[in-house]
Design a protein around this motif. Structure first.
Motif, PDB file in Angstrom:
ATOM      1  N   GLY A  35       0.782  -1.276  -0.122  1.00  0.00           N
ATOM      2  CA  GLY A  35       0.114  -0.004  -0.046  1.00  0.00           C
ATOM      3  C   GLY A  35       0.967   1.340   0.043  1.00  0.00           C
ATOM      4  N   PHE A  37       0.608   5.226   1.273  1.00  0.00           N
ATOM      5  CA  PHE A  37      -0.049   6.139   1.998  1.00  0.00           C
ATOM      6  C   PHE A  37       0.657   7.490   2.037  1.00  0.00           C
ATOM      7  CE2 PHE A  37      -2.944   3.170   4.646  1.00  0.00           C
ATOM      8  CZ  PHE A  37      -2.618   2.039   4.241  1.00  0.00           C
ATOM      9  N   GLU A  46      -2.934   8.746   5.388  1.00  0.00           N
ATOM     10  CA  GLU A  46      -4.141   8.086   4.605  1.00  0.00           C
ATOM     11  C   GLU A  46      -3.762   7.367   3.588  1.00  0.00           C
ATOM     12  OE1 GLU A  46      -6.454  11.348   2.689  1.00  0.00           O
ATOM     13  OE2 GLU A  46      -4.814  11.824   1.223  1.00  0.00           O
ATOM     14  N   GLY A  47      -4.537   6.276   3.205  1.00  0.00           N
ATOM     15  CA  GLY A  47      -4.253   5.288   2.291  1.00  0.00           C
ATOM     16  C   GLY A  47      -4.737   6.012   0.917  1.00  0.00           C
ATOM     17  N   SER A  49      -3.623   3.990  -2.314  1.00  0.00           N
ATOM     18  CA  SER A  49      -3.586   2.904  -3.393  1.00  0.00           C
ATOM     19  C   SER A  49      -2.939   1.640  -2.750  1.00  0.00           C
ATOM     20  CB  SER A  49      -2.916   3.106  -4.558  1.00  0.00           C
ATOM     21  OG  SER A  49      -3.066   2.428  -5.459  1.00  0.00           O
ATOM     22  N   SER A  50      -3.511   0.576  -3.017  1.00  0.00           N
ATOM     23  CA  SER A  50      -2.852  -0.718  -2.842  1.00  0.00           C
ATOM     24  C   SER A  50      -2.845  -1.717  -3.996  1.00  0.00           C
ATOM     25  CB  SER A  50      -3.393  -1.339  -1.736  1.00  0.00           C
ATOM     26  OG  SER A  50      -4.901  -1.861  -1.942  1.00  0.00           O
ATOM     27  N   ASN A  59      -6.401  -1.074  -6.084  1.00  0.00           N
ATOM     28  CA  ASN A  59      -7.596  -0.052  -5.706  1.00  0.00           C
ATOM     29  C   ASN A  59      -6.845   1.173  -5.298  1.00  0.00           C
ATOM     30  OD1 ASN A  59      -6.397  -1.005  -3.150  1.00  0.00           O
ATOM     31  ND2 ASN A  59      -8.428  -0.462  -2.140  1.00  0.00           N
ATOM     32  N   TYR A  60      -7.724   2.439  -5.469  1.00  0.00           N
ATOM     33  CA  TYR A  60      -7.255   3.808  -5.355  1.00  0.00           C
ATOM     34  C   TYR A  60      -8.267   4.548  -4.392  1.00  0.00           C
ATOM     35  CZ  TYR A  60      -4.224   2.388  -9.388  1.00  0.00           C
ATOM     36  OH  TYR A  60      -3.233   1.795 -10.230  1.00  0.00           O
ATOM     37  N   LYS A  61      -7.609   5.715  -3.888  1.00  0.00           N
ATOM     38  CA  LYS A  61      -8.571   6.517  -3.104  1.00  0.00           C
ATOM     39  C   LYS A  61      -9.328   7.346  -4.249  1.00  0.00           C
ATOM     40  CE  LYS A  61      -7.713  10.662  -0.393  1.00  0.00           C
ATOM     41  NZ  LYS A  61      -8.811  10.382   0.702  1.00  0.00           N
ATOM     42  N   SER A 106      -7.924  -3.184   1.968  1.00  0.00           N
ATOM     43  CA  SER A 106      -8.154  -2.152   2.976  1.00  0.00           C
ATOM     44  C   SER A 106      -7.161  -1.028   2.527  1.00  0.00           C
ATOM     45  CB  SER A 106      -7.635  -2.878   3.955  1.00  0.00           C
ATOM     46  OG  SER A 106      -7.384  -1.988   5.058  1.00  0.00           O
ATOM     47  N   LEU A 107      -7.449   0.160   2.855  1.00  0.00           N
ATOM     48  CA  LEU A 107      -6.417   1.323   2.926  1.00  0.00           C
ATOM     49  C   LEU A 107      -6.392   1.908   4.198  1.00  0.00           C
ATOM     50  CD1 LEU A 107      -7.514   2.946  -0.750  1.00  0.00           C
ATOM     51  CD2 LEU A 107      -5.061   1.681   0.065  1.00  0.00           C
ATOM     52  N   ARG A 109      -4.680   2.581   7.663  1.00  0.00           N
ATOM     53  CA  ARG A 109      -3.147   2.689   8.109  1.00  0.00           C
ATOM     54  C   ARG A 109      -3.101   1.256   9.030  1.00  0.00           C
ATOM     55  NH1 ARG A 109      -0.337   7.261  11.536  1.00  0.00           N
ATOM     56  NH2 ARG A 109       1.510   6.081  12.098  1.00  0.00           N
TER      57      ARG A 109
END
Length: 125
Positions: A35, A37, A46-47, A49-50, A59-61, A106-107, A109
C-alpha cells in the motif's frame, strides 16, 4: 525482517508527474499486498492505493483514481506509484507499507506495517 525504503519524491509544479519507488530488503515482497499512504502536516496518514501480490489487482482512493498508477516488480522486490496530473493537495510525505493477502482492499493504516521512512512530495508553483 522486511524493510522498505521509499524514494522518488521531490518538488513539482501542478500538473506535473513523479514516480515513487518502494524497495524492499530483508525478505521477499511477493507474499504481501503493498500500500501507498501519504501524510500532510497536521493530518492523519491516509491510504492512497494498494496492489495485490501478483500485480493484477489494484485499488485507489477516489481523489487519485485516474491520475495515479500503482505497480510492482516482484523480481526486483520493488513497488511503484506513478503520479500524474499532480495537484497541491497531493502534497505530503508518502510511505509504503505491507499487509497480508487476505487484507487486500483495505486502505486503513492500522492494517499495514513495515513502514519505510517516507519520501516528501511537494506540489507547488
Amino acid at each position: 525482517q522486511l524493510q522498505l525504503v521509499e524514494s522518488g519524491g521531490g518538488l513539482v509544479q501542478p500538473g506535473g508527474s513523479l514516480r515513487l519507488s518502494c524497495q524492499a530488503s530483508g525478505g521477499t515482497l511477493d507474499r504481501y499486498v503493498i500500500g501507498w499512504f501519504r501524510q500532510a502536516p497536521g493530518t492523519e496518514r491516509e491510504g492512497v492505493s494498494s496492489i495485490g501480490t501478483t500485480g493484477t489487482d489494484a485499488n485507489y482512493k477516489d481523489s487519485v483514481r485516474g491520475r495515479f498508477i500503482i505497480s510492482r516488480d516482484n523480481a526486483k522486490n520493488t513497488a511503484y506509484l506513478q503520479m500524474n496530473s499532480l495537484k497541491p493537495e497531493d502534497t505530503g510525505v508518502y510511505y509504503c507499507g505491507t499487509t497480508l493477502p487476505h487484507m487486500y482492499g483495505s486502505l486503513h493504516r492500522a492494517d499495514f506495517g513495515s513502514w519505510g521512512q517516507g519520501t516528501q512530495v511537494t506540489v507547488s508553483s
